[in-house]
Design an enzyme around this catalytic site. Sequence first.
Site, PDB file in Angstrom:
ATOM      1  N   ALA A   1       0.852  -1.183   0.000  1.00  0.00           N
ATOM      2  CA  ALA A   1       0.000   0.000   0.000  1.00  0.00           C
ATOM      3  C   ALA A   1       0.888   1.234   0.000  1.00  0.00           C
ATOM      4  CB  ALA A   1      -0.881  -0.008   1.246  1.00  0.00           C
TER       5      ALA A   1
ATOM      6  N   GLY B   1       0.603  -5.233   0.648  1.00  0.00           N
ATOM      7  CA  GLY B   1      -0.453  -5.318  -0.353  1.00  0.00           C
ATOM      8  C   GLY B   1       0.060  -5.878  -1.681  1.00  0.00           C
TER       9      GLY B   1
ATOM     10  N   GLU C   1      -0.069  -9.505  -1.255  1.00  0.00           N
ATOM     11  CA  GLU C   1      -1.503  -9.863  -1.257  1.00  0.00           C
ATOM     12  C   GLU C   1      -2.087  -9.807  -2.667  1.00  0.00           C
ATOM     13  OE1 GLU C   1      -2.248  -6.916   1.789  1.00  0.00           O
ATOM     14  OE2 GLU C   1      -2.984  -8.475   3.131  1.00  0.00           O
TER      15      GLU C   1
ATOM     16  N   GLU D   1       3.791  -5.415   7.369  1.00  0.00           N
ATOM     17  CA  GLU D   1       2.901  -4.423   7.976  1.00  0.00           C
ATOM     18  C   GLU D   1       3.179  -4.207   9.453  1.00  0.00           C
ATOM     19  OE1 GLU D   1       1.969  -6.770   5.871  1.00  0.00           O
ATOM     20  OE2 GLU D   1       0.485  -6.014   4.451  1.00  0.00           O
TER      21      GLU D   1
HETATM   22  C1  HXC Z   1       5.008   4.523  -0.673  1.00  0.00           C
HETATM   23  C2  HXC Z   1       7.051   3.651  -1.235  1.00  0.00           C
HETATM   24  C3  HXC Z   1       6.682   2.389  -0.741  1.00  0.00           C
HETATM   25  C4  HXC Z   1       5.364   2.257  -0.201  1.00  0.00           C
HETATM   26  C5  HXC Z   1       8.695   2.248  -1.471  1.00  0.00           C
HETATM   27  N1  HXC Z   1       8.307   3.519  -1.678  1.00  0.00           N
HETATM   28  N2  HXC Z   1       7.730   1.543  -0.902  1.00  0.00           N
HETATM   29  N3  HXC Z   1       6.221   4.699  -1.196  1.00  0.00           N
HETATM   30  N4  HXC Z   1       4.573   3.349  -0.181  1.00  0.00           N
HETATM   31  N5  HXC Z   1       4.902   1.095   0.245  1.00  0.00           N
HETATM   32  C6  HXC Z   1       9.090   4.609  -2.274  1.00  0.00           C
HETATM   33  C7  HXC Z   1      10.130   5.136  -1.318  1.00  0.00           C
HETATM   34  O1  HXC Z   1       9.578   6.052  -0.429  1.00  0.00           O
HETATM   35  C8  HXC Z   1      11.102   5.754  -2.277  1.00  0.00           C
HETATM   36  O2  HXC Z   1      10.602   6.999  -2.699  1.00  0.00           O
HETATM   37  C9  HXC Z   1      11.055   4.821  -3.481  1.00  0.00           C
HETATM   38  O3  HXC Z   1       9.822   4.121  -3.388  1.00  0.00           O
HETATM   39  C10 HXC Z   1      12.177   3.797  -3.480  1.00  0.00           C
HETATM   40  O4  HXC Z   1      12.172   3.126  -2.229  1.00  0.00           O
HETATM   41  P1  HXC Z   1      13.438   2.994  -1.275  1.00  0.00           P
HETATM   42  O5  HXC Z   1      12.940   2.722   0.090  1.00  0.00           O
HETATM   43  O6  HXC Z   1      14.364   4.139  -1.478  1.00  0.00           O
HETATM   44  O7  HXC Z   1      14.133   1.705  -1.916  1.00  0.00           O
HETATM   45  P2  HXC Z   1      15.027   0.611  -1.170  1.00  0.00           P
HETATM   46  O8  HXC Z   1      16.001   1.254  -0.238  1.00  0.00           O
HETATM   47  O9  HXC Z   1      15.547  -0.273  -2.257  1.00  0.00           O
HETATM   48  O10 HXC Z   1      14.016  -0.227  -0.260  1.00  0.00           O
HETATM   49  C11 HXC Z   1      12.988  -0.969  -0.873  1.00  0.00           C
HETATM   50  C12 HXC Z   1      11.984  -1.429   0.186  1.00  0.00           C
HETATM   51  C13 HXC Z   1      11.462  -0.237   0.992  1.00  0.00           C
HETATM   52  C14 HXC Z   1      12.646  -2.459   1.143  1.00  0.00           C
HETATM   53  C15 HXC Z   1      10.856  -2.148  -0.562  1.00  0.00           C
HETATM   54  O11 HXC Z   1      11.055   0.774   0.070  1.00  0.00           O
HETATM   55  C16 HXC Z   1      10.317  -0.551   1.881  1.00  0.00           C
HETATM   56  O12 HXC Z   1      10.502  -1.125   2.961  1.00  0.00           O
HETATM   57  N6  HXC Z   1       9.110  -0.138   1.466  1.00  0.00           N
HETATM   58  C17 HXC Z   1       7.910  -0.315   2.282  1.00  0.00           C
HETATM   59  C18 HXC Z   1       7.421  -1.735   2.243  1.00  0.00           C
HETATM   60  C19 HXC Z   1       6.231  -1.943   3.134  1.00  0.00           C
HETATM   61  O13 HXC Z   1       6.274  -1.690   4.356  1.00  0.00           O
HETATM   62  N7  HXC Z   1       5.135  -2.363   2.558  1.00  0.00           N
HETATM   63  C20 HXC Z   1       3.885  -2.622   3.277  1.00  0.00           C
HETATM   64  C21 HXC Z   1       3.051  -1.386   3.240  1.00  0.00           C
HETATM   65  S1  HXC Z   1       1.585  -1.586   4.221  1.00  0.00           S
HETATM   66  P3  HXC Z   1      11.473   8.350  -2.619  1.00  0.00           P
HETATM   67  O14 HXC Z   1      10.524   9.396  -3.059  1.00  0.00           O
HETATM   68  O15 HXC Z   1      11.936   8.452  -1.223  1.00  0.00           O
HETATM   69  O16 HXC Z   1      12.597   8.059  -3.584  1.00  0.00           O
HETATM   70  C22 HXC Z   1       0.562  -2.473   3.252  1.00  0.00           C
HETATM   71  C23 HXC Z   1      -0.833  -2.728   3.816  1.00  0.00           C
HETATM   72  C24 HXC Z   1      -1.710  -3.389   2.787  1.00  0.00           C
HETATM   73  O17 HXC Z   1       0.881  -2.877   2.196  1.00  0.00           O
HETATM   74  C25 HXC Z   1      -3.146  -3.221   3.127  1.00  0.00           C
HETATM   75  C26 HXC Z   1      -4.019  -3.529   1.918  1.00  0.00           C
HETATM   76  C27 HXC Z   1      -5.462  -3.176   2.174  1.00  0.00           C
END
Ligand code: HXC
Length: 260
Positions: free
Chosen positions: A67, A111, A114, A134
């Site tokens: 997400a 997500g 998922e 999450e």
């Molecule tokens: C918004 C995101 C993002 C996310 C990455 N980005 N994941 N933006 N939402 N989920 C953005 C970063 O902010 C960054 O933007 C760019 O993408 C590149 O990411 P980096 O973090 O710089 O890359 P890296 O160091 O290679 O790390 C990759 C990563 C990390 C390990 C995947 O980005 C990460 O941990 N992302 C979050 C993953 C996560 O927690 N997902 C679950 C979300 S909750 P900028 O602008 O800074 O360059 C969820 C709930 C679902 O999914 C519910 C469904 C109903």
Amino acid sequence: MNNPTDILVENPKPGVRLVRLNRPAALNALRGRLLEELAAALTEAGEDDAVRVVVLTGNDRAFAAGADIKEMADRTVAEVLGMDRRAACWLAYRRFPKPMIAAVNGFALGGGCELAMCADIIVAGEGARFGQPEVNLGLIPGAGGTQRLTRAVGKAMAMKMVLTGETIDARAALAAGLIAEIAPPELALDRALELAELIAAKAPIAVRLAKEAVLKAAEMPLEAALDHERKLFALLFATEDRREGVAAFIEKRKPSFVGR
Ligand code: HXC
């Protein structure tokens, strides 16, 4: 659909619709717009008789990193509970009636994992990483991660992933039963398209009912599911394609299916 930006839609092979998630700068984070565009694309693909199979993919770095955390940042309980549109989008993914294959490279997190699990078959490139992180955000999976993952990989692995937020690689995902195949990263999409082409050549009604029957394995008690399977099996005897398939076998030729 009015000019989607967050997805790209192509028709790479007969009967196959390819949908690419297209927010590379955000690792395909699933913002509302993307979710809506994807739901619209699937609805359209579901209604189009020329589309037999959908392949869903991202890019080299990410299938989808979950997400959109930035979009989610200020949301209140009331807003999340009332998010009918998003829930409707996820419903469209999981109720998609035709086969859907996910070609996953890079991150499939939260997500994103998922969404991949809404597909019927996942092909992953070596180097793909699956996870439900999450818990690192003070959340839990909200689109099937506690349910679909548990059904796919069993309680032990699902608990480890959901409670620690740790990711698993493609090999572990294959061993756990989360994905169907591993391919070299540059070939994962080709392999998914190859599988799609194989499925697209089969009898469409049989394919549709086969998907429905397999999904019932996770939804119905065994006796009821076996009964349901038997009825779908019997139903197919009424189709032209069943007659054609059997005749083609006996006449030692390739069947030509018409979807009736
Ligand atoms: C918004 C995101 C993002 C996310 C990455 N980005 N994941 N933006 N939402 N989920 C953005 C970063 O902010 C960054 O933007 C760019 O993408 C590149 O990411 P980096 O973090 O710089 O890359 P890296 O160091 O290679 O790390 C990759 C990563 C990390 C390990 C995947 O980005 C990460 O941990 N992302 C979050 C993953 C996560 O927690 N997902 C679950 C979300 S909750 P900028 O602008 O800074 O360059 C969820 C709930 C679902 O999914 C519910 C469904 C109903």
